[in-house]
Design a protein around this motif. Structure first.
Motif, PDB file in Angstrom:
ATOM      1  N   SER A   1       0.833  -1.211   0.000  1.00 14.47           N
ATOM      2  CA  SER A   1       0.000   0.000   0.000  1.00 14.47           C
ATOM      3  C   SER A   1       0.861   1.252   0.000  1.00 14.47           C
ATOM      4  O   SER A   1       0.513   2.258  -0.639  1.00 14.47           O
ATOM      5  CB  SER A   1      -0.929  -0.008   1.223  1.00 14.47           C
ATOM      6  OG  SER A   1      -1.855  -1.068   1.140  1.00 14.47           O
TER       7      SER A   1
ATOM      8  N   ASN B   1       1.949   1.774  -3.452  1.00 14.39           N
ATOM      9  CA  ASN B   1       0.832   2.359  -4.204  1.00 14.39           C
ATOM     10  C   ASN B   1       0.716   3.858  -3.955  1.00 14.39           C
ATOM     11  O   ASN B   1       0.495   4.634  -4.893  1.00 14.39           O
ATOM     12  CB  ASN B   1      -0.485   1.679  -3.802  1.00 14.39           C
ATOM     13  CG  ASN B   1      -0.694   0.362  -4.509  1.00 14.39           C
ATOM     14  OD1 ASN B   1      -0.208   0.165  -5.612  1.00 14.39           O
ATOM     15  ND2 ASN B   1      -1.412  -0.546  -3.877  1.00 14.39           N
TER      16      ASN B   1
ATOM     17  N   ILE C   1       3.487   5.635  -5.804  1.00 11.98           N
ATOM     18  CA  ILE C   1       3.187   5.693  -7.240  1.00 11.98           C
ATOM     19  C   ILE C   1       2.163   6.786  -7.517  1.00 11.98           C
ATOM     20  O   ILE C   1       2.326   7.601  -8.433  1.00 11.98           O
ATOM     21  CB  ILE C   1       2.654   4.331  -7.737  1.00 11.98           C
ATOM     22  CG1 ILE C   1       3.772   3.287  -7.722  1.00 11.98           C
ATOM     23  CG2 ILE C   1       2.082   4.452  -9.143  1.00 11.98           C
ATOM     24  CD1 ILE C   1       3.295   1.871  -7.987  1.00 11.98           C
ATOM     25  N   ASN C   2       1.117   6.816  -6.698  1.00 15.45           N
ATOM     26  CA  ASN C   2       0.069   7.831  -6.872  1.00 15.45           C
ATOM     27  C   ASN C   2       0.622   9.235  -6.669  1.00 15.45           C
ATOM     28  O   ASN C   2       0.278  10.173  -7.400  1.00 15.45           O
ATOM     29  CB  ASN C   2      -1.062   7.558  -5.885  1.00 15.45           C
ATOM     30  CG  ASN C   2      -2.240   8.475  -6.083  1.00 15.45           C
ATOM     31  OD1 ASN C   2      -2.893   8.456  -7.131  1.00 15.45           O
ATOM     32  ND2 ASN C   2      -2.524   9.300  -5.090  1.00 15.45           N
TER      33      ASN C   2
ATOM     34  N   LYS D   1       6.190   0.056  -9.839  1.00 16.22           N
ATOM     35  CA  LYS D   1       5.141  -0.857 -10.294  1.00 16.22           C
ATOM     36  C   LYS D   1       5.673  -2.285 -10.425  1.00 16.22           C
ATOM     37  O   LYS D   1       4.976  -3.251 -10.091  1.00 16.22           O
ATOM     38  CB  LYS D   1       4.569  -0.378 -11.631  1.00 16.22           C
ATOM     39  CG  LYS D   1       3.658   0.839 -11.507  1.00 16.22           C
ATOM     40  CD  LYS D   1       3.068   1.233 -12.860  1.00 16.22           C
ATOM     41  CE  LYS D   1       2.087   2.389 -12.705  1.00 16.22           C
ATOM     42  NZ  LYS D   1       1.499   2.802 -14.003  1.00 16.22           N
TER      43      LYS D   1
ATOM     44  N   ARG E   1       5.981  -3.581  -6.990  1.00 13.56           N
ATOM     45  CA  ARG E   1       4.645  -3.907  -6.486  1.00 13.56           C
ATOM     46  C   ARG E   1       4.145  -5.231  -7.052  1.00 13.56           C
ATOM     47  O   ARG E   1       3.618  -6.073  -6.317  1.00 13.56           O
ATOM     48  CB  ARG E   1       3.667  -2.780  -6.854  1.00 13.56           C
ATOM     49  CG  ARG E   1       2.233  -3.038  -6.409  1.00 13.56           C
ATOM     50  CD  ARG E   1       1.325  -1.914  -6.841  1.00 13.56           C
ATOM     51  NE  ARG E   1       1.228  -1.821  -8.284  1.00 13.56           N
ATOM     52  CZ  ARG E   1       0.567  -0.859  -8.933  1.00 13.56           C
ATOM     53  NH1 ARG E   1      -0.051   0.095  -8.250  1.00 13.56           N
ATOM     54  NH2 ARG E   1       0.515  -0.839 -10.248  1.00 13.56           N
TER      55      ARG E   1
ATOM     56  N   SER F   1       3.521  -8.428  -4.802  1.00 13.95           N
ATOM     57  CA  SER F   1       2.141  -8.918  -4.753  1.00 13.95           C
ATOM     58  C   SER F   1       2.076 -10.386  -5.133  1.00 13.95           C
ATOM     59  O   SER F   1       1.375 -11.181  -4.486  1.00 13.95           O
ATOM     60  CB  SER F   1       1.248  -8.094  -5.686  1.00 13.95           C
ATOM     61  OG  SER F   1       1.145  -6.760  -5.249  1.00 13.95           O
TER      62      SER F   1
END
Length: 569
Positions: A124, A127, A130-131, A229, A232, A236
């Protein structure tokens, strides 16, 4: 976690075999258990908002396997085995996996200090980073600058090319002038051309360097975003694999396999997300772990239907194929399980009714419960098998179109490859007209708007356009999908309606799998499933859907052929 029935159940015969979970009628004990679970769910007011969005629940009727003590003889006896049930939900509820009324998950991935939650927090954080990068002012400004500079470069270089072209034409005109030019002037023109070309090259190189700097600035952000990414994705995937290894599924023989091992034998090779978290695997795992004998199962839906799938509040549903079938194939080993009723050749003594026949084609009245063409199990009877035996000299595929196994009615068959090709072309060009009759399970809302006629009929008509595609995790179910679905159009007319059912005529303009069944049951369609539709509604003695009329142009002599066969319901 075992619950004992509030009402006496000793008069209800126990099932001889365990439920075949993908095609079943709930055993009376399961119905009683489900009603008690529904009563409990309804009493939990704090859950109602979440549950209104929809959730699958399951019950497992079990028998205690420990010895009971006879109070008179003070000896152990088998007569004391008690019957009860377990309850479970799919996924999690109220943000938790653990609730006192329901069996626990096979593995609680929501435990705060567990590896899953810890690693999930790390993912998270990636994420969030990245955002943050994708929406940072610096990144967006660098993209805008690159775009603006690219447009400026293109404009300036285009202008410079135009000036080069104009200068070249002027020089050519001077060379071709009637007075002519001297060698000195010719040399000057050459120098002018060389200078202008060099200037263009210099400008082109200057812009190239400037744009490369802009692109490098953008790529500095992009590379970091792509690196994150990739990290991630890798983390994941590793987390999923580690998680699936924790789901160590038992069976009735006491054998254990984790989800990775189970799904290695499937086409997809890896477990789908959420595998092992459905109700029935949870129930069986708990029963085996606590030496409870599974007797029967049932799963039911609570709440509104999902956006794409079709579920109705309180209805029973078979277990899903994509997530659960490989798991249950392992977990049910050691239990005596009912046979798949779809493999039962119920029409072995049924003679096919031929409604129309000539030298080139025929139309048969397919009975409900018979396949149109062979399925995966080649030994199962089908219309194709029957007709291939009856017409051994027929060429081509013979079956021009299909009806669902559960649907009865008119099926068009070609005796030659050429006739088959001609009829299929008529289907593809929507030249063939068909009408189906269906009984819908309940009073359709749209039927209530219709004006009854003196004959008891109505004139309510409409059109349904809901694109359909296969649900890859729950074959053969279809789902409505604007993104992936193919065009599916159905026109309908309400014929009659009563307090219990609505009689409807369907006119399909396309021929998608389960089109009429989904268009009837979906909330954006008629929101009223066809009676007996166990995939999208409730099971009954049959699916009340019949293809009663077909109209086509004869491939050989060109006449319009109209065939009609009324349903027997």
């Amino acid at each position: 976690m075992i619950h004992f029935f509030k009402k006496p159940v000793s008069h209800i015969a126990l099932p001889e075999k365990f439920t075949y979970p993908f095609h079943y009628t709930p055993h009376p004990l399961c119905v009683l258990a489900a009603e008690e679970v529904k009563e409990y769910i309804a009493s939990r007011k704090e859950w109602q908002e979440e549950l209104a969005l929809g959730k699958m629940f399951g019950v497992l009727v079990v028998q205690e396997t420990g010895k009971a003590m006879n109070e008179t003889t003070r000896k152990e006896t088998d007569e004391g085995y008690r019957i009860g049930y377990l309850a479970a939900f799919s996924g999690n509820l109220a943000g938790k996996n653990l609730h006192t009324y329901f069996v626990p998950p096979v593995y609680d991935l929501l435990q705060p200090q567990g590896f899953f939650k810890i690693e999930e927090e790390q993912i998270s954080a990636i994420n969030a980073r990245i955002n943050e990068l994708e929406n940072s002012a610096s990144y967006l400004e660098s993209i805008e600058k690159w775009k603006t500079e690219t447009e400026r470069a293109q404009a300036e270089l285009n202008q410079a090319k135009a000036e080069l072209k104009a200068a070249k034409e002027a020089r050519e005109n001077r060379r071709l002038s009637s007075t002519g030019i001297s060698e000195e002037e010719q040399a000057a023109l050459i120098r002018e051309s060389q200078y202008q070309k060099a200037e263009y090259k210099r400008k082109e190189k200057e812009w190239k360097n400037r744009l490369e700097e802009c692109e490098a600035e953008v790529n500095r952000f992009k590379d970091e975003i792509e690196r994150l990414k990739a990290e991630r994705k890798e983390r994941s995937a590793a987390l999923q694999q580690k998680l699936f290894r924790q789901f160590r599924m038992l069976n009735a023989k006491g054998e254990v396999k984790d989800l990775c091992t189970i799904f290695e034998q499937t086409v997809r090779k890896v477990p789908p997300g959420g595998a092992g978290e459905c109700a029935l695997p949870k129930l069986l795992q708990y029963a085996y772990f606590h030496q409870l004998k599974p007797l029967a199962m049932a799963e039911f839906w609570w709440g509104d239907s999902p956006k794409n799938e079709i579920r109705h509040h309180g209805y029973y549903y078979p277990s899903c194929k994509g997530k659960c079938e490989p798991i249950l194939q392992h977990m049910l080993q050691g239990l005596e399980v009912d046979e798949n009723p779809l493999l039962d050749n119920v029409h072995k003594d049924t003679k096919l009714e031929i409604v129309f026949e000539d030298e080139w084609l025929l139309v048969i009245n397919k009975p409900a419960g018979m396949l149109s063409v062979p399925g995966k199990a080649e030994k199962i009877d089908s219309v194709y098998h029957r007709l291939k035996k009856k017409y051994p000299d027929a060429t081509g595929p013979m079956i021009v179109h299909r009806l669902d196994m559960a649907t009865s009615g008119l099926l068009l068959v070609a005796k030659t490859k050429e006739v088959h090709r001609h009829l299929q072309a008529q289907f593809e060009n929507r030249k063939i007209k068909k009408r189906y009759i269906a009984l819908l399970d309940g009073v359709m809302a749209k039927a209530e708007e219709a004006t009854p006629q003196p004959t008891g009929k109505t004139e309510k008509t409409g059109r349904i356009e809901l694109p359909l595609c296969l649900n890859p995790l729950d074959r053969p179910r279809q789902i409505v999908s604007e993104e992936h679905g193919k065009e599916a159009i159905t026109e309908y007319q309400i014929i009659t309606n009563s307090e219990e059912c609505t009689r409807v005529a369907f006119y399909p303009l396309t021929g998608r799998t389960h089109q009429l069944r989904v268009h009837a049951a979906h909330p954006k369609g008629l929101n009223c499933p066809i009676l007996g539709d166990e995939l999208y509604g409730k099971k009954a003695d049959r699916l009340y859907l019949h293809a009663e009329y077909i109209e086509f142009r004869h491939p050989v002599y060109g006449d319009i052929i109209c065939i009609h066969k009324e349903p027997d319901f």
